[in-house]
Scaffold this active site. Structure first.
Site, PDB file in Angstrom:
ATOM      1  N   HIS A 257      -7.053  -4.716  10.463  1.00  0.00           N
ATOM      2  CA  HIS A 257      -6.847  -4.502   9.028  1.00  0.00           C
ATOM      3  C   HIS A 257      -5.571  -5.188   8.553  1.00  0.00           C
ATOM      4  O   HIS A 257      -4.637  -5.387   9.316  1.00  0.00           O
ATOM      5  CB  HIS A 257      -6.878  -3.011   8.659  1.00  0.00           C
ATOM      6  CG  HIS A 257      -5.676  -2.200   9.012  1.00  0.00           C
ATOM      7  ND1 HIS A 257      -5.751  -0.912   9.498  1.00  0.00           N
ATOM      8  CD2 HIS A 257      -4.346  -2.466   8.921  1.00  0.00           C
ATOM      9  CE1 HIS A 257      -4.544  -0.434   9.686  1.00  0.00           C
ATOM     10  NE2 HIS A 257      -3.661  -1.354   9.347  1.00  0.00           N
TER      11      HIS A 257
ATOM     12  N   ASN B 100      -7.046  -2.786  14.635  1.00  0.00           N
ATOM     13  CA  ASN B 100      -8.461  -3.067  14.351  1.00  0.00           C
ATOM     14  C   ASN B 100      -8.639  -4.268  13.422  1.00  0.00           C
ATOM     15  O   ASN B 100      -9.725  -4.513  12.925  1.00  0.00           O
ATOM     16  CB  ASN B 100      -9.130  -1.823  13.740  1.00  0.00           C
ATOM     17  CG  ASN B 100      -8.514  -1.434  12.397  1.00  0.00           C
ATOM     18  OD1 ASN B 100      -7.562  -2.069  11.929  1.00  0.00           O
ATOM     19  ND2 ASN B 100      -9.031  -0.388  11.784  1.00  0.00           N
TER      20      ASN B 100
ATOM     21  N   ASP C  54       0.809  -1.215   0.000  1.00  0.00           N
ATOM     22  CA  ASP C  54       0.000   0.000   0.000  1.00  0.00           C
ATOM     23  C   ASP C  54       0.845   1.270   0.000  1.00  0.00           C
ATOM     24  O   ASP C  54       2.063   1.218   0.207  1.00  0.00           O
ATOM     25  CB  ASP C  54      -0.965  -0.001   1.200  1.00  0.00           C
ATOM     26  CG  ASP C  54      -0.300  -0.456   2.504  1.00  0.00           C
ATOM     27  OD1 ASP C  54       0.942  -0.415   2.582  1.00  0.00           O
ATOM     28  OD2 ASP C  54      -1.019  -0.843   3.435  1.00  0.00           O
TER      29      ASP C  54
ATOM     30  N   GLU D 171      -9.721  -1.970   5.622  1.00  0.00           N
ATOM     31  CA  GLU D 171     -10.279  -1.626   6.925  1.00  0.00           C
ATOM     32  C   GLU D 171     -11.563  -2.395   7.214  1.00  0.00           C
ATOM     33  O   GLU D 171     -12.299  -2.744   6.282  1.00  0.00           O
ATOM     34  CB  GLU D 171     -10.597  -0.127   6.959  1.00  0.00           C
ATOM     35  CG  GLU D 171      -9.390   0.782   6.762  1.00  0.00           C
ATOM     36  CD  GLU D 171      -8.551   0.920   8.024  1.00  0.00           C
ATOM     37  OE1 GLU D 171      -8.598   0.027   8.898  1.00  0.00           O
ATOM     38  OE2 GLU D 171      -7.840   1.927   8.139  1.00  0.00           O
TER      39      GLU D 171
HETATM   40  C1  GLP Z   1      -0.341   0.237   8.625  1.00  0.00           C
HETATM   41  C2  GLP Z   1      -0.092  -0.585   7.337  1.00  0.00           C
HETATM   42  C3  GLP Z   1      -0.252  -2.056   7.574  1.00  0.00           C
HETATM   43  C4  GLP Z   1       0.411  -2.446   8.875  1.00  0.00           C
HETATM   44  C5  GLP Z   1      -0.272  -1.800  10.036  1.00  0.00           C
HETATM   45  C6  GLP Z   1       0.339  -2.116  11.402  1.00  0.00           C
HETATM   46  O1  GLP Z   1      -1.509   0.957   8.649  1.00  0.00           O
HETATM   47  N1  GLP Z   1      -0.893  -0.182   6.232  1.00  0.00           N
HETATM   48  O2  GLP Z   1       0.281  -2.766   6.467  1.00  0.00           O
HETATM   49  O3  GLP Z   1       0.369  -3.834   9.035  1.00  0.00           O
HETATM   50  O4  GLP Z   1      -0.335  -0.405   9.869  1.00  0.00           O
HETATM   51  O5  GLP Z   1       1.390  -1.277  11.690  1.00  0.00           O
HETATM   52  P1  GLP Z   1       2.428  -1.504  12.860  1.00  0.00           P
HETATM   53  O6  GLP Z   1       3.290  -2.630  12.409  1.00  0.00           O
HETATM   54  O7  GLP Z   1       3.208  -0.223  12.939  1.00  0.00           O
HETATM   55  O8  GLP Z   1       1.649  -1.823  14.062  1.00  0.00           O
END
Ligand code: GLP
Length: 244
Positions: free
Chosen positions: A138, A136, A67, A143
């Site tokens: 995702h 959450n 993304d 989402e």
């Molecule tokens: C972001 C990314 C995800 C990622 C998530 C968790 O929003 N788009 O791909 O897995 O957050 O992030 P973190 O690893 O910093 O908890």
């Protein structure tokens, strides 16, 4: 879903790097599906170390990232392209033109998303997909909602995600509210999937994911329960809510 619980974040990262190393060893032309966020940083650090110290070879691999924030160009320090260059691509021998991160400045996200999925297909498909998980539930930027996108395209970020990700930005107002994200179908087509989770902050969502035994679009990661080859690698803190 196979689950590996590790003692620490470092052990989680090394275990994920081991899997990458094995898969690249088996297929030097492997197509890598890559993720951003704080969780995979240790895995990338370990892959860089193995490249430098043991010659782990990325020269024939290709990569596709999950993304990118809408409105951020690749040289913006908060962009996921910048993140990937800094944490991985600049330190290994992957050809830059073989690394793909969605274009946050595309004017036609729908057409762009289709093209991105097509490129993945033409490259032979993702051999190993690394994922994190949002608090959450995702994955990528898919989402929780009544419906989930199948293909890559434009998505709206939830309030929770904007808040969670504000720590990387000057303030919450600076966090983009849209992204180009690989869809659930694009992710589920990967041959092998690794999902990482670390820390207390992920314990609730992991318990929801693992204790439930059902899929729900309220927790997009539950769709991974339908995939034949998923390994969850998490540390003890993230796992602490499971089976309670
Ligand atoms: C972001 C990314 C995800 C990622 C998530 C968790 O929003 N788009 O791909 O897995 O957050 O992030 P973190 O690893 O910093 O908890």
């Amino acid at each position: 879903m196979k689950t590996i619980v590790t003692k620490s974040y470092d052990e989680m990262s090394k275990t994920a790097a081991d899997m990458f190393e094995t898969e690249i060893g088996n297929n030097p032309e492997l197509v890598l599906g890559l993720a951003t966020g704080s969780t995979p940083i240790g895995t990338y650090k370990e892959l860089v170390r193995r490249h430098i110290e043991k010659g782990l070879d990325f020269s024939r691999t290709k990569s596709f990232n999950l993304d990118e924030y809408v409105g951020l160009s690749g040289d913006n320090p908060n962009s996921y392209r910048h993140f990937m260059n800094e944490h991985l691509f600049n330190h290994i021998n992957i050809e830059k033109e073989n690394t793909h991160v969605p274009d946050g400045l595309t004017e036609n996200p729908e057409a762009y998303g289709k093209k991105y999925d097509q490129m993945i297909l033409e490259s032979g498909g993702i051999g190993i997909q690394l994922l994190g998980i949002g608090s959450n539930g995702h994955i990528a930027f898919n989402e929780p909602d009544e419906e989930l996108p199948v293909e890559t395209g434009l998505v709206e970020l939830s309030e929770q995600t904007v808040e969670d990700n504000a720590r990387f930005f000057q303030s919450v107002e600076h966090v983009p509210t849209q992204a180009i994200s690989m869809g659930m179908g694009s992710i589920m087509k990967a041959e092998k999937i690794i999902i990482l989770a670390s820390g207390e902050g992920k314990s609730e969502v992991l318990s929801e994911l693992l204790n439930r035994g059902k899929v729900t679009s309220r927790i997009p990661a539950t769709f991974l329960l339908l995939h034949p080859d998923v390994t969850l690698i998490c540390d003890e803190e993230a796992y602490s809510g499971v089976n309670r």
